[in-house]
Design a protein around this motif. Structure first.
Motif, PDB file in Angstrom:
ATOM      1  N   TYR A 189       0.826  -1.205   0.000  1.00 30.72           N
ATOM      2  CA  TYR A 189       0.000   0.000   0.000  1.00 30.72           C
ATOM      3  C   TYR A 189       0.861   1.256   0.000  1.00 30.72           C
ATOM      4  O   TYR A 189       0.497   2.272  -0.592  1.00 30.72           O
ATOM      5  CB  TYR A 189      -0.922   0.011   1.221  1.00 30.72           C
ATOM      6  N   VAL A 213      -8.449   4.167   1.125  1.00 29.86           N
ATOM      7  CA  VAL A 213      -8.232   2.758   0.791  1.00 29.86           C
ATOM      8  C   VAL A 213      -9.558   2.062   0.513  1.00 29.86           C
ATOM      9  O   VAL A 213     -10.526   2.216   1.255  1.00 29.86           O
ATOM     10  CB  VAL A 213      -7.491   2.040   1.934  1.00 29.86           C
ATOM     11  N   ASN A 214      -9.576   1.303  -0.566  1.00 30.57           N
ATOM     12  CA  ASN A 214     -10.693   0.410  -0.885  1.00 30.57           C
ATOM     13  C   ASN A 214     -10.184  -1.011  -1.027  1.00 30.57           C
ATOM     14  O   ASN A 214      -9.011  -1.236  -1.326  1.00 30.57           O
ATOM     15  CB  ASN A 214     -11.369   0.822  -2.193  1.00 30.57           C
ATOM     16  N   GLY A 215     -11.097  -1.974  -0.825  1.00 27.94           N
ATOM     17  CA  GLY A 215     -10.752  -3.354  -1.095  1.00 27.94           C
ATOM     18  C   GLY A 215     -10.969  -4.288   0.070  1.00 27.94           C
ATOM     19  O   GLY A 215     -11.255  -3.864   1.201  1.00 27.94           O
ATOM     20  N   ALA A 259      -9.065  -6.117   1.953  1.00 23.60           N
ATOM     21  CA  ALA A 259      -8.079  -6.302   3.029  1.00 23.60           C
ATOM     22  C   ALA A 259      -8.141  -5.226   4.101  1.00 23.60           C
ATOM     23  O   ALA A 259      -7.296  -5.192   4.992  1.00 23.60           O
ATOM     24  CB  ALA A 259      -6.665  -6.351   2.432  1.00 23.60           C
ATOM     25  N   ARG A 260      -9.137  -4.351   4.043  1.00 24.69           N
ATOM     26  CA  ARG A 260      -9.194  -3.228   4.998  1.00 24.69           C
ATOM     27  C   ARG A 260      -9.196  -3.715   6.453  1.00 24.69           C
ATOM     28  O   ARG A 260      -8.466  -3.164   7.297  1.00 24.69           O
ATOM     29  CB  ARG A 260     -10.445  -2.377   4.745  1.00 24.69           C
ATOM     30  N   GLY A 314     -10.038   4.226   5.284  1.00 23.51           N
ATOM     31  CA  GLY A 314     -10.751   3.431   4.296  1.00 23.51           C
ATOM     32  C   GLY A 314     -12.170   3.912   4.091  1.00 23.51           C
ATOM     33  O   GLY A 314     -12.694   4.737   4.849  1.00 23.51           O
ATOM     34  N   ASP A 369     -12.870  -6.440  -6.132  1.00 26.99           N
ATOM     35  CA  ASP A 369     -11.901  -7.208  -5.369  1.00 26.99           C
ATOM     36  C   ASP A 369     -10.484  -6.649  -5.469  1.00 26.99           C
ATOM     37  O   ASP A 369      -9.542  -7.223  -4.930  1.00 26.99           O
ATOM     38  CB  ASP A 369     -11.912  -8.675  -5.803  1.00 26.99           C
ATOM     39  N   ASP A 370     -10.318  -5.528  -6.130  1.00 25.34           N
ATOM     40  CA  ASP A 370      -9.007  -4.883  -6.173  1.00 25.34           C
ATOM     41  C   ASP A 370      -8.730  -4.174  -4.852  1.00 25.34           C
ATOM     42  O   ASP A 370      -9.646  -3.638  -4.215  1.00 25.34           O
ATOM     43  CB  ASP A 370      -8.955  -3.828  -7.291  1.00 25.34           C
ATOM     44  N   GLU A 371      -7.476  -4.186  -4.455  1.00 30.24           N
ATOM     45  CA  GLU A 371      -7.023  -3.351  -3.349  1.00 30.24           C
ATOM     46  C   GLU A 371      -6.477  -2.070  -3.968  1.00 30.24           C
ATOM     47  O   GLU A 371      -5.571  -2.115  -4.807  1.00 30.24           O
ATOM     48  CB  GLU A 371      -5.943  -4.060  -2.539  1.00 30.24           C
ATOM     49  N   ARG A 400      -3.566   0.546  -8.036  1.00 23.21           N
ATOM     50  CA  ARG A 400      -3.908  -0.778  -7.524  1.00 23.21           C
ATOM     51  C   ARG A 400      -2.723  -1.354  -6.761  1.00 23.21           C
ATOM     52  O   ARG A 400      -1.579  -1.232  -7.190  1.00 23.21           O
ATOM     53  CB  ARG A 400      -4.299  -1.718  -8.688  1.00 23.21           C
TER      54      ARG A 400
END
Length: 374
Positions: free
Chosen positions: A111, A142-144, A146-147, A205, A225-227, A371
């Motif tokens: 990240y 932040v998106n995705g 794994a947050r 996030g 589903d992308d981080e 990404r």
């Protein structure tokens, strides 16, 4: 402890291959030898050397640096780019050193790289943002999926106080990279008048599960589903509150009028064509606004339509300047921005349904996203 200045990129192979590759890489940064006294010697050295941010740091040991390098597919000598204002080359190794000092865990290291990749896109205008008299600084959204695993704050206290490791360390690592690789120093290479608390690092996030709209990342062309890390050049945190409006359109109208304050940076420009303002919407407001505006584009259009001031709101001298700039329309209105997509809603925060926040804009910067690569 390894020393040096910082930078980096993201990605990842299998853990075994990544670890073997990272261990084989020979670190090249200078080494600082300190007595182990509970961290005070490191802290004092960081203050004396100007490579600290005023708060205690963790030792960037070889083992910790190699663990971070193992989380990315890039070799340690890979150059992410030249970080302004002094255009230091941000190698993955140097970024890892700063990330180690900030306490970034290996899974979160990509990240940091993604954030640096995003802010180095020319349209983000990193040179301008790191040297200006403004308080502007990178604000990371932040998106995705794994947050939660990385403890990226997006619920109560997401802008400060929630103490999620991911939020606190990722934002701080980016700030340290700008300081130690880019050479950003207040009063020297950066002419910022006030600075802001976010210059320690700001990362949060989106509460995707409570949003009535597609996520910020989806609206910017990424998959669910992308981080993704989105970098906004924000001047500061501008809070507002409301318990007077029952209808969601009235609430949206009040938000529009609130962010169109007379000393907004947008009114300093010849046009309102550049930049974005991020509108942080608490989940309770989001539910109400989603009912009135099922498509986020409709909410953005409504806010843009009403984000203006009458020219009579400005004193004569100020009004003359705005008129000369061509900012006054034939109805005597001074529009804040030119397009609806410059008003960017993001759902986050706690469940107190009366508060919102605007992350105001430097204007001469376009929000960028990258990404996360593992």
């Amino acid at each position: 402890m390894s020393g040096g200045k910082t930078g980096g990129k993201t990605g990842g192979k299998t853990a075994g291959k990544g670890s073997k590759r990272a261990a084989a890489y020979e670190l090249t940064a200078p080494v600082l030898e300190l007595d182990d006294d509970g961290g005070m010697a490191l802290y004092e050295a960081s203050l004396d050397g100007g490579w600290g941010d005023g708060a205690p740091l963790l030792a960037a040991t070889d083992d910790r640096i190699h663990a971070l390098l193992a989380a990315t597919p890039y070799p340690g000598d890979h150059v992410i780019g030249a970080l302004p204002p002094r255009h230091g080359l941000a190698t993955v190794e140097l970024v890892a050193i700063n990330a180690a000092m900030a306490g970034v865990e290996p899974a979160a290291f990509p990240y940091v790289i993604a954030a640096l990749e995003a802010l180095l896109v020319p349209e983000w205008n990193a040179v301008g943002l790191t040297t200006t008299t403004s308080s502007v600084f990178p604000m990371l959204i932040v998106n995705g999926p794994a947050r939660d695993d990385l403890r990226i704050d997006y619920r109560a206290g997401c802008l400060g106080g929630a103490a999620g490791r991911g939020s606190m360390t990722i934002g701080r690592a980016v700030a340290l990279c700008l300081r130690n690789i880019g050479g950003q120093r207040a009063g020297e290479t950066s002419r910022t008048v006030f600075g802001q608390p976010a210059r320690f690092g700001l990362c949060f996030g989106e509460w995707e599960e409570r949003s009535p709209w597609p996520t910020l990342a989806e609206r910017r062309g990424f998959r669910t589903d992308d981080e993704v890390v989105t970098v906004h050049g924000g001047k500061g945190v501008f809070p507002f509150a409301d318990v007077n409006n029952d209808h969601p359109r009235d609430l949206a109208y009040a938000i529009a009028k609130t962010v169109a304050f007379p000393l907004n940076n947008w009114f300093l420009e010849l046009t309102g064509e550049s930049g974005q303002i991020v509108l942080l919407i608490n989940p309770m407001w989001a539910r109400r606004l989603g009912e009135a505006f099922p498509d986020p584009a409709d909410f953005q259009e409504y806010v843009c339509e009403h984000a203006w001031q009458p020219i009579d709101a400005f004193r004569p001298g100020n009004a003359d300047v705005l008129t000369a700039k061509g900012r006054v329309d034939d109805k005597g209105r001074v529009a804040l921005a030119a397009r609806p997509d410059q008003f960017v809603p993001v759902v986050c925060g706690g469940l107190g349904g009366l508060h919102g926040v605007a992350l105001t804009t430097f204007v001469q910067s376009e929000m960028q996203s990258a990404r996360v690569v593992r």
